[in-house]
Motif scaffolding. Structure first.
Motif, PDB file in Angstrom:
ATOM      1  N   THR A 111       0.849  -1.195   0.000  1.00 42.31           N
ATOM      2  CA  THR A 111       0.000   0.000   0.000  1.00 42.31           C
ATOM      3  C   THR A 111       0.879   1.238   0.000  1.00 42.31           C
ATOM      4  OG1 THR A 111      -1.675  -1.176   1.284  1.00 42.31           O
ATOM      5  CG2 THR A 111      -1.845   1.233   1.199  1.00 42.31           C
ATOM      6  N   LYS A 112       0.684   2.062  -0.983  1.00 37.30           N
ATOM      7  CA  LYS A 112       1.485   3.271  -1.100  1.00 37.30           C
ATOM      8  C   LYS A 112       1.045   4.305  -0.049  1.00 37.30           C
ATOM      9  CE  LYS A 112       3.409   1.536  -4.791  1.00 37.30           C
ATOM     10  NZ  LYS A 112       4.796   1.032  -4.778  1.00 37.30           N
ATOM     11  N   VAL A 113       2.007   5.145   0.373  1.00 33.17           N
ATOM     12  CA  VAL A 113       1.741   6.192   1.362  1.00 33.17           C
ATOM     13  C   VAL A 113       1.738   7.552   0.671  1.00 33.17           C
ATOM     14  CG1 VAL A 113       2.630   7.349   3.432  1.00 33.17           C
ATOM     15  CG2 VAL A 113       2.754   4.855   3.225  1.00 33.17           C
ATOM     16  N   ASN A 114       0.790   8.402   1.073  1.00 31.37           N
ATOM     17  CA  ASN A 114       0.679   9.744   0.503  1.00 31.37           C
ATOM     18  C   ASN A 114       1.753  10.652   1.122  1.00 31.37           C
ATOM     19  OD1 ASN A 114      -0.034  12.247  -0.446  1.00 31.37           O
ATOM     20  ND2 ASN A 114      -2.166  12.142   0.208  1.00 31.37           N
ATOM     21  N   PRO A 115       2.606  11.254   0.286  1.00 30.35           N
ATOM     22  CA  PRO A 115       3.679  12.097   0.836  1.00 30.35           C
ATOM     23  C   PRO A 115       3.223  13.502   1.243  1.00 30.35           C
ATOM     24  CG  PRO A 115       3.844  12.021  -1.540  1.00 30.35           C
ATOM     25  CD  PRO A 115       2.721  11.091  -1.168  1.00 30.35           C
ATOM     26  N   ASP A 116       1.920  13.812   1.142  1.00 28.13           N
ATOM     27  CA  ASP A 116       1.427  15.147   1.479  1.00 28.13           C
ATOM     28  C   ASP A 116       1.378  15.342   2.998  1.00 28.13           C
ATOM     29  OD1 ASP A 116       0.341  17.652   1.405  1.00 28.13           O
ATOM     30  OD2 ASP A 116      -1.704  16.970   1.072  1.00 28.13           O
ATOM     31  N   LEU A 117       2.072  16.348   3.481  1.00 25.46           N
ATOM     32  CA  LEU A 117       2.152  16.618   4.909  1.00 25.46           C
ATOM     33  C   LEU A 117       1.248  17.754   5.373  1.00 25.46           C
ATOM     34  CD1 LEU A 117       5.940  16.575   5.915  1.00 25.46           C
ATOM     35  CD2 LEU A 117       4.108  15.238   6.951  1.00 25.46           C
ATOM     36  N   LYS A 118       0.849  18.614   4.463  1.00 27.47           N
ATOM     37  CA  LYS A 118       0.214  19.878   4.828  1.00 27.47           C
ATOM     38  C   LYS A 118      -1.006  19.695   5.726  1.00 27.47           C
ATOM     39  CE  LYS A 118      -2.297  21.965   1.833  1.00 27.47           C
ATOM     40  NZ  LYS A 118      -2.698  22.633   0.586  1.00 27.47           N
ATOM     41  N   ASP A 119      -1.930  18.847   5.331  1.00 28.54           N
ATOM     42  CA  ASP A 119      -3.158  18.683   6.114  1.00 28.54           C
ATOM     43  C   ASP A 119      -2.872  18.140   7.505  1.00 28.54           C
ATOM     44  OD1 ASP A 119      -4.606  19.623   4.001  1.00 28.54           O
ATOM     45  OD2 ASP A 119      -5.242  17.644   3.288  1.00 28.54           O
ATOM     46  N   TYR A 120      -1.940  17.201   7.577  1.00 28.82           N
ATOM     47  CA  TYR A 120      -1.583  16.598   8.864  1.00 28.82           C
ATOM     48  C   TYR A 120      -1.011  17.638   9.821  1.00 28.82           C
ATOM     49  CZ  TYR A 120       1.408  14.012  12.171  1.00 28.82           C
ATOM     50  OH  TYR A 120       2.041  13.548  13.302  1.00 28.82           O
ATOM     51  N   VAL A 121      -0.013  18.397   9.355  1.00 22.48           N
ATOM     52  CA  VAL A 121       0.638  19.380  10.220  1.00 22.48           C
ATOM     53  C   VAL A 121      -0.324  20.524  10.564  1.00 22.48           C
ATOM     54  CG1 VAL A 121       2.564  20.990  10.436  1.00 22.48           C
ATOM     55  CG2 VAL A 121       2.902  18.783   9.319  1.00 22.48           C
ATOM     56  N   THR A 122      -1.134  20.938   9.596  1.00 23.82           N
ATOM     57  CA  THR A 122      -2.099  22.008   9.849  1.00 23.82           C
ATOM     58  C   THR A 122      -3.065  21.619  10.956  1.00 23.82           C
ATOM     59  OG1 THR A 122      -1.989  22.794   7.552  1.00 23.82           O
ATOM     60  CG2 THR A 122      -3.908  23.444   8.836  1.00 23.82           C
ATOM     61  N   SER A 123      -3.622  20.417  10.861  1.00 26.80           N
ATOM     62  CA  SER A 123      -4.583  19.956  11.875  1.00 26.80           C
ATOM     63  C   SER A 123      -3.948  19.886  13.256  1.00 26.80           C
ATOM     64  CB  SER A 123      -5.138  18.582  11.490  1.00 26.80           C
ATOM     65  OG  SER A 123      -5.888  18.658  10.301  1.00 26.80           O
ATOM     66  N   ARG A 124      -2.722  19.365  13.309  1.00 32.05           N
ATOM     67  CA  ARG A 124      -2.050  19.223  14.605  1.00 32.05           C
ATOM     68  C   ARG A 124      -1.681  20.592  15.188  1.00 32.05           C
ATOM     69  NH1 ARG A 124       0.156  14.102  15.745  1.00 32.05           N
ATOM     70  NH2 ARG A 124       0.810  15.116  17.690  1.00 32.05           N
ATOM     71  N   ALA A 125      -1.251  21.512  14.337  1.00 30.11           N
ATOM     72  CA  ALA A 125      -0.857  22.842  14.817  1.00 30.11           C
ATOM     73  C   ALA A 125      -2.068  23.614  15.345  1.00 30.11           C
ATOM     74  CB  ALA A 125      -0.173  23.624  13.702  1.00 30.11           C
ATOM     75  N   VAL A 126      -3.176  23.570  14.614  1.00 30.12           N
ATOM     76  CA  VAL A 126      -4.392  24.256  15.059  1.00 30.12           C
ATOM     77  C   VAL A 126      -4.908  23.642  16.358  1.00 30.12           C
ATOM     78  CG1 VAL A 126      -6.821  24.707  14.500  1.00 30.12           C
ATOM     79  CG2 VAL A 126      -5.059  25.066  12.763  1.00 30.12           C
ATOM     80  N   ALA A 127      -4.851  22.306  16.454  1.00 29.07           N
ATOM     81  CA  ALA A 127      -5.294  21.626  17.682  1.00 29.07           C
ATOM     82  C   ALA A 127      -4.434  22.037  18.871  1.00 29.07           C
ATOM     83  CB  ALA A 127      -5.242  20.114  17.488  1.00 29.07           C
ATOM     84  N   ALA A 128      -3.123  22.178  18.655  1.00 36.92           N
ATOM     85  CA  ALA A 128      -2.217  22.580  19.731  1.00 36.92           C
ATOM     86  C   ALA A 128      -2.519  24.005  20.189  1.00 36.92           C
ATOM     87  CB  ALA A 128      -0.767  22.477  19.263  1.00 36.92           C
ATOM     88  N   LEU A 129      -2.809  24.891  19.241  1.00 36.92           N
ATOM     89  CA  LEU A 129      -3.147  26.262  19.599  1.00 36.92           C
ATOM     90  C   LEU A 129      -4.442  26.313  20.414  1.00 36.92           C
ATOM     91  CD1 LEU A 129      -2.151  28.194  16.374  1.00 36.92           C
ATOM     92  CD2 LEU A 129      -1.327  28.672  18.669  1.00 36.92           C
ATOM     93  N   PHE A 130      -5.441  25.543  20.005  1.00 34.66           N
ATOM     94  CA  PHE A 130      -6.693  25.508  20.769  1.00 34.66           C
ATOM     95  C   PHE A 130      -6.466  24.943  22.172  1.00 34.66           C
ATOM     96  CE2 PHE A 130      -9.328  25.799  16.776  1.00 34.66           C
ATOM     97  CZ  PHE A 130      -9.984  26.956  17.160  1.00 34.66           C
ATOM     98  N   ASP A 131      -5.586  23.982  22.273  1.00 33.82           N
ATOM     99  CA  ASP A 131      -5.285  23.424  23.597  1.00 33.82           C
ATOM    100  C   ASP A 131      -4.658  24.488  24.490  1.00 33.82           C
ATOM    101  OD1 ASP A 131      -5.187  20.948  25.268  1.00 33.82           O
ATOM    102  OD2 ASP A 131      -3.047  21.369  25.248  1.00 33.82           O
ATOM    103  N   GLN A 132      -3.772  25.289  23.922  1.00 33.91           N
ATOM    104  CA  GLN A 132      -3.147  26.364  24.679  1.00 33.91           C
ATOM    105  C   GLN A 132      -4.161  27.444  25.066  1.00 33.91           C
ATOM    106  OE1 GLN A 132       0.328  27.118  25.651  1.00 33.91           O
ATOM    107  NE2 GLN A 132       0.264  24.892  25.518  1.00 33.91           N
ATOM    108  N   ILE A 133      -5.073  27.759  24.144  1.00 34.72           N
ATOM    109  CA  ILE A 133      -6.124  28.735  24.437  1.00 34.72           C
ATOM    110  C   ILE A 133      -6.993  28.231  25.587  1.00 34.72           C
ATOM    111  CG2 ILE A 133      -8.206  29.861  23.543  1.00 34.72           C
ATOM    112  CD1 ILE A 133      -6.862  29.752  20.755  1.00 34.72           C
ATOM    113  N   GLY A 134      -7.320  26.936  25.552  1.00 35.46           N
ATOM    114  CA  GLY A 134      -8.137  26.350  26.616  1.00 35.46           C
ATOM    115  C   GLY A 134      -7.449  26.426  27.969  1.00 35.46           C
ATOM    116  N   LYS A 135      -6.153  26.180  27.999  1.00 36.45           N
ATOM    117  CA  LYS A 135      -5.406  26.266  29.261  1.00 36.45           C
ATOM    118  C   LYS A 135      -5.404  27.694  29.795  1.00 36.45           C
ATOM    119  CE  LYS A 135      -2.318  22.337  28.403  1.00 36.45           C
ATOM    120  NZ  LYS A 135      -0.946  21.899  28.072  1.00 36.45           N
TER     121      LYS A 135
END
Length: 256
Positions: free
Chosen positions: A209-233
């Protein structure tokens, strides 16, 4: 005798008239003073009462919510944009995307572990660089918020404001943030390192099974989630810690 009385009568009448006039003046003055006191007492307590009651208007609640969110965004960006804000933080460190995690074991087994490590490091460096560009994106989203249930959010749970904001803006924030993420991935060579290990894996004869080399969506989702976590704290801190209520508005809206 009668003549003496007649002579004193004008003086008595004059004295009586003066006393009557004096009494009238005193009465008028007392009535005037009483009216002024009533007016003062009817207006002053109302003003004092409203100030002392500490009641938060919907307008103040909305402004307080936006101020708390802005404070959370600033704190989050400061924490995440520094070196190792992602890479050195166990809660936020990014590894390979889920569908690419099977790559790591295979590539390490054939001596390509250093390439995997470089890819992981640069992915995190890209996120650290990209979050510095998030401030105006989040700021615009905060200013455009229509908080119709502001009072409910103020009296909600520790993260009720953050959760509301997250639910309303996550998709638009990801769309706006994605180009910055892509730029950061390219500038740190994360795209190149990740593409190298993915393409190497995809060329292995054992790969089914081939793997998709696109990183943008993955990093974007994780970065936005981290910012929301910081806002919540930060929101929880503002609610619980008077020292974090750094403005009069925050004190009024979130103070006990």
């Amino acid at each position: 005798m009668k003549k003496s009385i007649l002579l004193m009568l004008p003086a008595l009448l004059t004295l009586q008239l003066s006393q009557a006039q004096l009494l009238k003046k005193l009465k008028d003055k007392m009535e005037s003073s009483s009216t002024a006191t009533k007016t003062s007492s009817s207006s002053t307590p109302q003003s004092t009462g409203n100030a002392a009651s500490g009641k938060v208007t919907e307008s103040e609640a909305g402004s307080g919510i936006k101020q708390a969110l802005s404070k959370g965004v600033s704190a989050g960006i400061a924490a995440l944009s520094k070196k190792d804000g992602f890479f050195g933080n166990e809660a936020y460190k990014m590894f390979l995307p889920e569908d690419a995690q099977k790559i790591e074991k295979t590539l390490r087994s054939i001596g390509l572990g250093s390439q995997v490590d470089k890819a992981i490091l640069q992915i995190n460096r890209a996120a650290e660089g990209a979050v510095t560009t998030a401030a105006p994106i989040f700021g615009n989203a905060i200013q455009q918020m229509t908080v119709t249930d502001a009072l409910k959010l103020v009296t909600g749970g520790n993260n009720s404001v953050t959760d509301y904001f997250k639910g309303k803006t996550t998709d638009q924030l990801k769309s706006a943030f994605a180009p910055n993420i892509q730029s950061a991935l390219d500038s740190t060579s994360a795209t190149k390192y990740y593409a190298n290990i993915v393409n190497t894996y995809n060329k292995l004869p054992t790969t089914m099974t081939k793997v998709n080399p696109d990183l943008k969506d993955y990093v974007t989702s994780r970065a936005v989630a981290a910012l929301f976590d910081q806002i919540g704290k930060e929101e929880a801190n503002i609610r619980a810690n008077p020292a974090a209520q750094t403005t009069d508005l925050l004190k009024k809206v979130f103070g006990k």
